[in-house]
Scaffold this motif. Structure first.
Motif, PDB file in Angstrom:
ATOM      1  N   ARG A   1       0.821  -1.218   0.000  1.00 21.71           N
ATOM      2  CA  ARG A   1       0.000   0.000   0.000  1.00 21.71           C
ATOM      3  C   ARG A   1       0.855   1.268   0.000  1.00 21.71           C
ATOM      4  O   ARG A   1       0.321   2.368  -0.085  1.00 21.71           O
ATOM      5  CB  ARG A   1      -0.916   0.006   1.226  1.00 21.71           C
ATOM      6  CG  ARG A   1      -1.935  -1.122   1.262  1.00 21.71           C
ATOM      7  CD  ARG A   1      -3.088  -0.869   0.354  1.00 21.71           C
ATOM      8  NE  ARG A   1      -3.796   0.365   0.714  1.00 21.71           N
ATOM      9  CZ  ARG A   1      -4.765   0.909  -0.004  1.00 21.71           C
ATOM     10  NH1 ARG A   1      -5.136   0.349  -1.143  1.00 21.71           N
ATOM     11  NH2 ARG A   1      -5.350   2.018   0.392  1.00 21.71           N
ATOM     12  N   GLY A   2       2.172   1.115   0.142  1.00 20.13           N
ATOM     13  CA  GLY A   2       3.056   2.277   0.107  1.00 20.13           C
ATOM     14  C   GLY A   2       3.593   2.710   1.441  1.00 20.13           C
ATOM     15  O   GLY A   2       4.375   3.674   1.523  1.00 20.13           O
ATOM     16  N   ALA A   3       3.178   2.035   2.518  1.00 15.85           N
ATOM     17  CA  ALA A   3       3.683   2.389   3.846  1.00 15.85           C
ATOM     18  C   ALA A   3       5.094   1.838   4.023  1.00 15.85           C
ATOM     19  O   ALA A   3       5.483   0.870   3.361  1.00 15.85           O
ATOM     20  CB  ALA A   3       2.754   1.825   4.928  1.00 15.85           C
ATOM     21  N   ARG A   4       5.872   2.432   4.913  1.00 15.35           N
ATOM     22  CA  ARG A   4       7.179   1.901   5.265  1.00 15.35           C
ATOM     23  C   ARG A   4       6.996   0.892   6.389  1.00 15.35           C
ATOM     24  O   ARG A   4       6.079   1.023   7.222  1.00 15.35           O
ATOM     25  CB  ARG A   4       8.127   3.028   5.711  1.00 15.35           C
ATOM     26  CG  ARG A   4       8.263   4.143   4.694  1.00 15.35           C
ATOM     27  CD  ARG A   4       8.697   3.640   3.326  1.00 15.35           C
ATOM     28  NE  ARG A   4      10.041   3.089   3.350  1.00 15.35           N
ATOM     29  CZ  ARG A   4      11.147   3.818   3.196  1.00 15.35           C
ATOM     30  NH1 ARG A   4      11.054   5.130   2.995  1.00 15.35           N
ATOM     31  NH2 ARG A   4      12.336   3.256   3.213  1.00 15.35           N
ATOM     32  N   THR A   5       7.870  -0.105   6.423  1.00 16.28           N
ATOM     33  CA  THR A   5       7.704  -1.190   7.389  1.00 16.28           C
ATOM     34  C   THR A   5       8.959  -1.412   8.221  1.00 16.28           C
ATOM     35  O   THR A   5      10.078  -1.318   7.721  1.00 16.28           O
ATOM     36  CB  THR A   5       7.328  -2.497   6.671  1.00 16.28           C
ATOM     37  OG1 THR A   5       8.305  -2.770   5.651  1.00 16.28           O
ATOM     38  CG2 THR A   5       5.954  -2.397   6.031  1.00 16.28           C
ATOM     39  N   ILE A   6       8.742  -1.718   9.499  1.00 16.61           N
ATOM     40  CA  ILE A   6       9.819  -1.992  10.450  1.00 16.61           C
ATOM     41  C   ILE A   6       9.535  -3.331  11.117  1.00 16.61           C
ATOM     42  O   ILE A   6       8.392  -3.618  11.483  1.00 16.61           O
ATOM     43  CB  ILE A   6       9.912  -0.893  11.527  1.00 16.61           C
ATOM     44  CG1 ILE A   6      10.181   0.476  10.883  1.00 16.61           C
ATOM     45  CG2 ILE A   6      11.001  -1.214  12.554  1.00 16.61           C
ATOM     46  CD1 ILE A   6      10.074   1.640  11.860  1.00 16.61           C
ATOM     47  N   ALA A   7      10.559  -4.161  11.273  1.00 15.78           N
ATOM     48  CA  ALA A   7      10.404  -5.450  11.955  1.00 15.78           C
ATOM     49  C   ALA A   7      11.289  -5.491  13.184  1.00 15.78           C
ATOM     50  O   ALA A   7      12.449  -5.061  13.146  1.00 15.78           O
ATOM     51  CB  ALA A   7      10.769  -6.602  11.019  1.00 15.78           C
ATOM     52  N   LEU A   8      10.749  -6.011  14.277  1.00 14.89           N
ATOM     53  CA  LEU A   8      11.534  -6.304  15.475  1.00 14.89           C
ATOM     54  C   LEU A   8      11.477  -7.806  15.682  1.00 14.89           C
ATOM     55  O   LEU A   8      10.401  -8.373  15.925  1.00 14.89           O
ATOM     56  CB  LEU A   8      10.972  -5.579  16.699  1.00 14.89           C
ATOM     57  CG  LEU A   8      11.702  -5.854  18.017  1.00 14.89           C
ATOM     58  CD1 LEU A   8      13.140  -5.335  17.961  1.00 14.89           C
ATOM     59  CD2 LEU A   8      10.968  -5.218  19.200  1.00 14.89           C
TER      60      LEU A   8
END
Length: 289
Positions: free
Chosen positions: A209-216
């Protein structure tokens, strides 16, 4: 993820992160090697292969799979890692342990996790995560079970300084949230194993959708990590009784304590103003003596 292979503190975390990519036989061989008390610079590849019941070629293959150039590089790394002061901190619980000894072992396991997590912290990824969270229009946090508790703790921290987030711990709600994200938004996925489908799928959707993503996560090469623009990694040595999650949970909370402090520092005046307001709002709920 940038990890300095010249730093002996990263050897243990590096091996643990790669263990899910090994076959059961390869994992058994690695565990056998790591469990040897006599493993040192003089331990030959033939000795290790014979004891494990595999070929020397298999030992070399495993070493390379773990990211080393070969057996000698692997041996040198493990030997250096075992010499670290923290190497003996991780001890299994015993039925003969006293209450104080149990407490000491649990605390030391967490200390070990914190030391190693700091050693593998990627400064560039950390700064990118801070920047994305600070400038985001919408920040949605996804987690299941214990990871959802970490997400809630993170949301609570940020609310104190006026950085609003939304936490979702239901698979359907996470997907609905992700479907509404777009450019300027951030989705953060929390998963110790990095294999939780309920968290991976909404992160994938948010990214589309165009959002930025962060994973922990505890595993830098996990499916969740591959889905994210930015990966923040904890690391913790496993324990049959406590599991990896116990110590990793502490490390993950501290990672986001640091992220929280760094986000607050981007606009310290606003953070202090909002902190005063939120603390004042709940002050009446505290009893005075």
């Amino acid at each position: 993820m940038n990890m300095s292979f010249t730093d002996p503190r990263t050897v243990g975390p590096r091996i643990r992160m790669m263990m899910p990519h090994l076959t059961p036989l390869e994992a058994r061989v690695v565990e056998m090697i790591l469990g040897r008390r006599d493993f040192d610079e003089g331990t030959g590849i033939k000795t290790v292969a014979d004891d494990a019941g595999v070929s020397e070629a298999m030992i070399v293959k495993i070493a390379k799979k773990l990211g080393f150039s070969g057996y000698k590089d692997f041996r040198a790394g493990v030997v250096d890692y075992n010499r670290l002061p923290t190497a003996e901190l991780h001890q299994e619980l015993s039925p003969d342990d006293t209450g104080v000894e149990i407490a000491q072992k649990v605390f030391r396991t967490s200390i070990h996790a914190l030391e190693e997590t700091l050693s593998i912290l990627d400064p560039e990824a950390f700064e990118r995560a801070v920047g994305l969270i600070f400038s985001a229009r919408q920040r949605d946090l996804y987690g299941i079970g214990g990871s959802a508790q970490i997400a809630r703790d993170v949301a609570h921290k940020f609310l104190r300084i006026g950085v609003r987030t939304s936490v979702f711990d239901d698979a359907h709600m996470m997907l609905m949230s992700a479907a509404l994200l777009g450019e300027g938004d951030v989705a953060i996925g929390f998963s110790h194993s990095g294999t939780t489908t309920a968290v991976i799928e909404p992160l994938e959707l948010a990214r589309r959708r165009g959002a930025r993503t962060i994973a922990l996560t505890n595993y830098a090469t996990s499916p969740l990590a591959r889905t994210a623009d930015v990966v923040l990694c904890s690391t913790a040595q496993g324990s049959p009784l406590l599991g990896e999650n116990a110590a990793a949970r502490i490390a993950q909370l501290i990672i986001f304590d640091a992220v929280f402090a760094a986000v607050a520092s981007r606009d310290l005046k606003a953070a202090e103003r909002n902190l005063t307001a939120t603390m004042g709002a709940v002050k009446a709920k505290r009893r005075t003596t």
